[in-house]
Motif scaffolding. Structure first.
Motif, PDB file in Angstrom:
ATOM      1  N   ALA A  67     -11.169  33.927 -46.058  1.00  0.00           N
ATOM      2  CA  ALA A  67     -11.227  33.791 -47.500  1.00  0.00           C
ATOM      3  C   ALA A  67     -12.761  33.721 -48.102  1.00  0.00           C
ATOM      4  CB  ALA A  67     -10.318  32.960 -48.210  1.00  0.00           C
ATOM      5  N   TYR A  68     -13.503  33.087 -47.430  1.00  0.00           N
ATOM      6  CA  TYR A  68     -14.966  32.931 -47.860  1.00  0.00           C
ATOM      7  C   TYR A  68     -15.709  34.345 -47.797  1.00  0.00           C
ATOM      8  CZ  TYR A  68     -19.592  31.562 -48.764  1.00  0.00           C
ATOM      9  OH  TYR A  68     -21.133  31.507 -49.162  1.00  0.00           O
ATOM     10  N   GLY A  69     -15.477  34.676 -46.390  1.00  0.00           N
ATOM     11  CA  GLY A  69     -16.092  35.942 -46.013  1.00  0.00           C
ATOM     12  C   GLY A  69     -15.779  37.334 -46.973  1.00  0.00           C
ATOM     13  N   CYS A  70     -14.493  37.436 -47.145  1.00  0.00           N
ATOM     14  CA  CYS A  70     -14.082  38.823 -47.384  1.00  0.00           C
ATOM     15  C   CYS A  70     -14.136  39.019 -48.844  1.00  0.00           C
ATOM     16  CB  CYS A  70     -12.420  38.978 -47.050  1.00  0.00           C
ATOM     17  SG  CYS A  70     -11.538  37.964 -47.997  1.00  0.00           S
ATOM     18  N   SER A  71     -14.449  38.079 -49.822  1.00  0.00           N
ATOM     19  CA  SER A  71     -14.433  38.231 -51.358  1.00  0.00           C
ATOM     20  C   SER A  71     -15.926  38.825 -51.512  1.00  0.00           C
ATOM     21  CB  SER A  71     -14.514  37.136 -51.943  1.00  0.00           C
ATOM     22  OG  SER A  71     -14.172  37.186 -53.450  1.00  0.00           O
ATOM     23  N   PRO A  72     -17.039  38.422 -51.254  1.00  0.00           N
ATOM     24  CA  PRO A  72     -18.294  38.790 -51.722  1.00  0.00           C
ATOM     25  C   PRO A  72     -18.486  40.256 -51.540  1.00  0.00           C
ATOM     26  CG  PRO A  72     -18.842  36.630 -50.644  1.00  0.00           C
ATOM     27  CD  PRO A  72     -17.220  37.025 -50.283  1.00  0.00           C
ATOM     28  N   ILE A  83      -9.511  40.527 -33.915  1.00  0.00           N
ATOM     29  CA  ILE A  83     -10.250  41.771 -33.492  1.00  0.00           C
ATOM     30  C   ILE A  83     -10.661  42.356 -34.716  1.00  0.00           C
ATOM     31  CG2 ILE A  83     -10.624  44.100 -32.329  1.00  0.00           C
ATOM     32  CD1 ILE A  83      -8.963  42.957 -30.092  1.00  0.00           C
ATOM     33  N   ALA A  84      -9.593  42.634 -35.571  1.00  0.00           N
ATOM     34  CA  ALA A  84      -9.855  43.289 -36.997  1.00  0.00           C
ATOM     35  C   ALA A  84     -10.800  42.393 -37.747  1.00  0.00           C
ATOM     36  CB  ALA A  84      -8.504  43.827 -37.702  1.00  0.00           C
ATOM     37  N   VAL A  85     -10.768  41.190 -37.825  1.00  0.00           N
ATOM     38  CA  VAL A  85     -11.458  40.235 -38.669  1.00  0.00           C
ATOM     39  C   VAL A  85     -12.870  40.347 -38.167  1.00  0.00           C
ATOM     40  CG1 VAL A  85     -11.766  37.785 -39.386  1.00  0.00           C
ATOM     41  CG2 VAL A  85      -9.456  38.897 -39.381  1.00  0.00           C
ATOM     42  N   ALA A  86     -13.078  40.172 -36.815  1.00  0.00           N
ATOM     43  CA  ALA A  86     -14.574  40.385 -36.152  1.00  0.00           C
ATOM     44  C   ALA A  86     -15.049  41.335 -36.389  1.00  0.00           C
ATOM     45  CB  ALA A  86     -14.337  39.834 -34.594  1.00  0.00           C
ATOM     46  N   LEU A  87     -14.559  42.479 -36.349  1.00  0.00           N
ATOM     47  CA  LEU A  87     -15.346  43.643 -36.618  1.00  0.00           C
ATOM     48  C   LEU A  87     -15.584  44.016 -38.030  1.00  0.00           C
ATOM     49  CD1 LEU A  87     -13.157  46.256 -34.303  1.00  0.00           C
ATOM     50  CD2 LEU A  87     -15.505  45.406 -34.039  1.00  0.00           C
ATOM     51  N   ASP A  88     -14.667  43.475 -39.070  1.00  0.00           N
ATOM     52  CA  ASP A  88     -15.002  43.427 -40.223  1.00  0.00           C
ATOM     53  C   ASP A  88     -16.362  42.548 -40.805  1.00  0.00           C
ATOM     54  OD1 ASP A  88     -14.077  45.275 -42.284  1.00  0.00           O
ATOM     55  OD2 ASP A  88     -12.941  43.342 -43.264  1.00  0.00           O
ATOM     56  N   GLY A  89     -16.407  41.531 -39.978  1.00  0.00           N
ATOM     57  CA  GLY A  89     -17.499  40.798 -40.107  1.00  0.00           C
ATOM     58  C   GLY A  89     -18.751  41.287 -39.776  1.00  0.00           C
ATOM     59  N   LEU A  90     -18.708  42.063 -38.675  1.00  0.00           N
ATOM     60  CA  LEU A  90     -19.873  42.822 -38.158  1.00  0.00           C
ATOM     61  C   LEU A  90     -20.127  43.778 -38.901  1.00  0.00           C
ATOM     62  CD1 LEU A  90     -19.314  43.409 -34.142  1.00  0.00           C
ATOM     63  CD2 LEU A  90     -20.860  41.930 -35.301  1.00  0.00           C
ATOM     64  N   CYS A  91     -19.631  44.381 -39.765  1.00  0.00           N
ATOM     65  CA  CYS A  91     -19.693  45.528 -40.629  1.00  0.00           C
ATOM     66  C   CYS A  91     -20.819  44.955 -41.685  1.00  0.00           C
ATOM     67  CB  CYS A  91     -18.553  46.167 -41.244  1.00  0.00           C
ATOM     68  SG  CYS A  91     -17.549  47.280 -40.192  1.00  0.00           S
ATOM     69  N   CYS A  92     -20.104  43.648 -42.314  1.00  0.00           N
ATOM     70  CA  CYS A  92     -21.149  42.907 -43.315  1.00  0.00           C
ATOM     71  C   CYS A  92     -22.413  42.663 -42.605  1.00  0.00           C
ATOM     72  CB  CYS A  92     -20.318  41.654 -43.599  1.00  0.00           C
ATOM     73  SG  CYS A  92     -18.892  42.058 -44.702  1.00  0.00           S
ATOM     74  N   LEU A  93     -22.775  42.333 -41.448  1.00  0.00           N
ATOM     75  CA  LEU A  93     -23.843  41.996 -40.932  1.00  0.00           C
ATOM     76  C   LEU A  93     -24.768  43.182 -41.116  1.00  0.00           C
ATOM     77  CD1 LEU A  93     -23.145  39.980 -37.805  1.00  0.00           C
ATOM     78  CD2 LEU A  93     -23.630  39.045 -40.004  1.00  0.00           C
ATOM     79  N   PHE A  94     -24.340  44.348 -40.794  1.00  0.00           N
ATOM     80  CA  PHE A  94     -25.117  45.575 -41.032  1.00  0.00           C
ATOM     81  C   PHE A  94     -25.451  46.162 -42.180  1.00  0.00           C
ATOM     82  CE2 PHE A  94     -23.493  45.569 -36.644  1.00  0.00           C
ATOM     83  CZ  PHE A  94     -25.058  45.937 -35.860  1.00  0.00           C
ATOM     84  N   THR A 110     -29.490  40.364 -48.772  1.00  0.00           N
ATOM     85  CA  THR A 110     -29.174  40.196 -47.456  1.00  0.00           C
ATOM     86  C   THR A 110     -28.623  38.924 -46.983  1.00  0.00           C
ATOM     87  OG1 THR A 110     -31.443  41.376 -47.061  1.00  0.00           O
ATOM     88  CG2 THR A 110     -30.602  39.749 -45.255  1.00  0.00           C
ATOM     89  N   GLY A 111     -28.673  37.799 -47.508  1.00  0.00           N
ATOM     90  CA  GLY A 111     -28.308  36.484 -47.386  1.00  0.00           C
ATOM     91  C   GLY A 111     -26.743  36.367 -47.795  1.00  0.00           C
ATOM     92  N   VAL A 112     -26.474  37.250 -48.991  1.00  0.00           N
ATOM     93  CA  VAL A 112     -25.019  37.546 -49.474  1.00  0.00           C
ATOM     94  C   VAL A 112     -24.251  37.995 -48.255  1.00  0.00           C
ATOM     95  CG1 VAL A 112     -23.484  38.539 -51.111  1.00  0.00           C
ATOM     96  CG2 VAL A 112     -25.956  37.528 -51.813  1.00  0.00           C
ATOM     97  N   PHE A 113     -24.508  39.002 -47.737  1.00  0.00           N
ATOM     98  CA  PHE A 113     -23.523  39.798 -46.818  1.00  0.00           C
ATOM     99  C   PHE A 113     -23.689  39.206 -45.509  1.00  0.00           C
ATOM    100  CE2 PHE A 113     -24.864  43.380 -49.850  1.00  0.00           C
ATOM    101  CZ  PHE A 113     -23.486  43.345 -50.295  1.00  0.00           C
ATOM    102  N   LEU A 114     -24.839  38.544 -45.161  1.00  0.00           N
ATOM    103  CA  LEU A 114     -24.787  37.681 -43.780  1.00  0.00           C
ATOM    104  C   LEU A 114     -23.863  36.481 -44.017  1.00  0.00           C
ATOM    105  CD1 LEU A 114     -28.655  37.671 -42.839  1.00  0.00           C
ATOM    106  CD2 LEU A 114     -26.823  39.165 -42.094  1.00  0.00           C
ATOM    107  N   LEU A 115     -23.740  35.602 -44.972  1.00  0.00           N
ATOM    108  CA  LEU A 115     -23.018  34.686 -44.997  1.00  0.00           C
ATOM    109  C   LEU A 115     -21.485  35.225 -44.969  1.00  0.00           C
ATOM    110  CD1 LEU A 115     -24.482  32.438 -47.880  1.00  0.00           C
ATOM    111  CD2 LEU A 115     -24.122  31.769 -45.552  1.00  0.00           C
ATOM    112  N   SER A 116     -21.416  36.316 -45.557  1.00  0.00           N
ATOM    113  CA  SER A 116     -20.005  36.821 -45.470  1.00  0.00           C
ATOM    114  C   SER A 116     -19.682  37.294 -43.835  1.00  0.00           C
ATOM    115  CB  SER A 116     -19.655  38.003 -46.474  1.00  0.00           C
ATOM    116  OG  SER A 116     -19.881  37.732 -47.695  1.00  0.00           O
ATOM    117  N   GLY A 117     -20.406  38.022 -43.298  1.00  0.00           N
ATOM    118  CA  GLY A 117     -20.327  38.365 -42.082  1.00  0.00           C
ATOM    119  C   GLY A 117     -20.037  37.141 -40.987  1.00  0.00           C
TER     120      GLY A 117
END
Length: 495
Positions: A292-297, A353-364, A438-445
């Protein structure tokens, strides 16, 4: 006089048969089935839930399009403006147990209709806002409360009507969030340009009132497994147990004419929420906090980020539309794939797997600084977001069972509340401090990847423990043979 008094009491005191008839009439008409029908009126339930997700989650996402308008009009910073979106999400999730309670003890239809009226009223009142604090109350609290009464009960109704095609049904129903975002994002942008943000909120308020129509579609269904866990049966069970302990106690709880005692209410709640002590649900619940913390920003800051790198307003709204339509593909295709027989055992793995790949998208995301590069992000992030969102009710049902799905979803969405509340303002604070996204999306990912890792480690630990217990049981006495003879069990060791 005594005879007249007796006649008066006999005339005005309702008989047990009349009381029973009144109680039956007060309960909503329901269809009785031994098992979920996996079709029939169930597809109308899916359609109703689809419209509920359009009017709740899609509208909530589109509030981010008002972000720049609110910031410009009220002259506030990112952090204070982000509280509007946070309070909407927090109110929706924080009050989710209330929606489950109304659905379980009264009627799903009544709950969704009341929620539709509250949400519509909140949006209409928001069009007259004179400050951010006013929007916190109307657009945040009132609209969020209305969404809470609609969202989890509608999803739980889909679980009651489907079993074999559960993931597909959930995927179609929850794809309303994606298709609603796809349609509403450019429409809301156009409404803002034509009628200002006040006119756009007023029109959205009228649109959201369609939740009342969605509620009318939610015909209750009585399943055999539900009858063992219904609130009325739990009250009767408590009354029987109390009467066995105290034979002089003869009163029972009646949903219509009598109030339940405090002890009876506690007993019903204990039985209704006993899944809270299940280890599988506890781990799943903790993982939802990270998710929930990662998907909202990303939903809140995608449009402002796109505008900051030189993307036009229409292109930024188009990014949200692309994300929404691909979200639909993720909802339906992942639901259909995980309903296949060979994948049903691995739904949890597909989810993480779907959650992890969504997190990787935020990192990039921070290195994507043009519209052609942001389009692939919207595609990938939207697909995997739709994938794991469709599987949240499925993995929850697998953990607690279908009869407790409504209550469990209420708790699950309640756990989303605090992260939804604090994540956009924290991201806004990071943005105000660093003057960079940058920090916003890294925290989410990283937060979403932590969710996936937690579930993965828990599953590995459970598998290792199961393997070790099996090996210990086999190695302890492999030659021991046991058989049963009537009520007596005999054991012997072969020579």
């Amino acid at each position: 006089m005594n005879e007249l008094h007796v006649y008066w009491n006999a005339y005005h005191k309702p008989t047990k048969a009349i009381n029973h008839l009144i109680s039956a009439m007060a309960q909503p008409t329901s269809v009785k089935n031994n098992s979920p029908p996996d079709g029939g009126w169930g597809w109308m339930i899916v359609a109703g839930c689809f419209l509920v997700t359009v009017c709740t989650r899609a509208v909530t996402r589109c509030i981010s399009i008002f972000f720049v308008e609110f910031q410009t009009y009220f002259g506030e910073d990112y952090s204070r403006t982000a509280w509007i979106h946070s309070i909407v999400d927090c109110s929706t999730m924080l009050c989710a147990p209330l929606g489950s309670y109304v659905s379980n003890h009264f009627s799903c239809q009544v709950g969704i209709m009341i929620g539709g009226l509250l949400a519509s009223t909140g949006l209409i009142l928001s069009s007259f806002a004179t400050s951010l604090e006013y929007l916190y109350l109307t657009l945040g609290v009132l609209t969020g409360l209305g969404f809470a009464l609609c969202y989890s009960p509608a999803i739980a109704m889909v679980g009651k009507y489907f079993d074999e095609r559960k993931a597909l049904a959930f995927g179609i129903a929850m794809s309303g969030s994606g298709i609603g975002t796809f349609v509403l994002a450019p429409v809301v942008q156009l409404l803002i340009e034509q009628f200002s943000w006040r006119g756009a909120l007023l029109i959205l308020g009228g649109f959201v009132s369609n939740l009342c129509v969605c509620g009318a579609l939610m015909r209750p269904i009585a399943l055999k497994e539900d009858s063992k866990n219904s609130p009325e049966l739990l009250k009767e069970t408590y009354a029987l147990e109390a009467q066995q302990k105290d034979p002089n106690q003869t009163s029972t709880c009646s949903p219509l004419t009598e109030d339940c005692s405090h002890k009876s209410l506690c007993y019903c709640s204990q039985k209704e929420y006993h899944f809270l002590l299940m280890p599988d649900f506890i781990i799943l619940a903790i993982s939802f906090l990270f998710l929930a913390y990662g998907c909202s920003p990303p939903f809140v800051y995608l449009v402002p980020y796109a505008l900051s790198v030189g993307v036009s307003n229409q292109q930024a709204a188009l990014l949200m539309s692309i994300l929404g339509v691909i979200d639909i593909v993720g909802n339906i295709t992942f639901g259909w794939i995980t309903d296949r027989r060979f994948l049903k055992k691995y739904r949890l793995i597909c989810y993480l797997i779907a959650v992890a790949l969504d997190g990787l998208c935020c990192l990039f995301l921070p290195i994507l600084q043009s519209f052609p590069l942001l389009v692939p992000f919207s595609v990938t992030f939207g697909y995997f977001d739709g994938a794991y969102v469709a599987l949240i009710p499925v993995v929850t049902a697998d953990a607690v069972g279908t009869p407790y799905l409504s209550s469990a979803l209420g708790v699950v969405f309640f756990l989303h509340a605090i992260p939804y509340l604090v994540s956009p303002p924290i991201a806004g604070l990071v943005l105000d401090t660093t003057d960079s996204y940058t920090g916003v999306f890294l925290l989410s990912g990283f937060s979403m990847i932590c969710c996936s890792l937690l579930l993965c480690l828990a599953k590995l630990a459970k598998k290792i423990k199961k393997t070790r217990m099996a090996s210990i049981g086999t190695a302890s006495d492999p030659e021991q043979k046991t058989w049963a003879n009537g009520d007596v069990t005999h054991s012997a060791t072969s020579a």
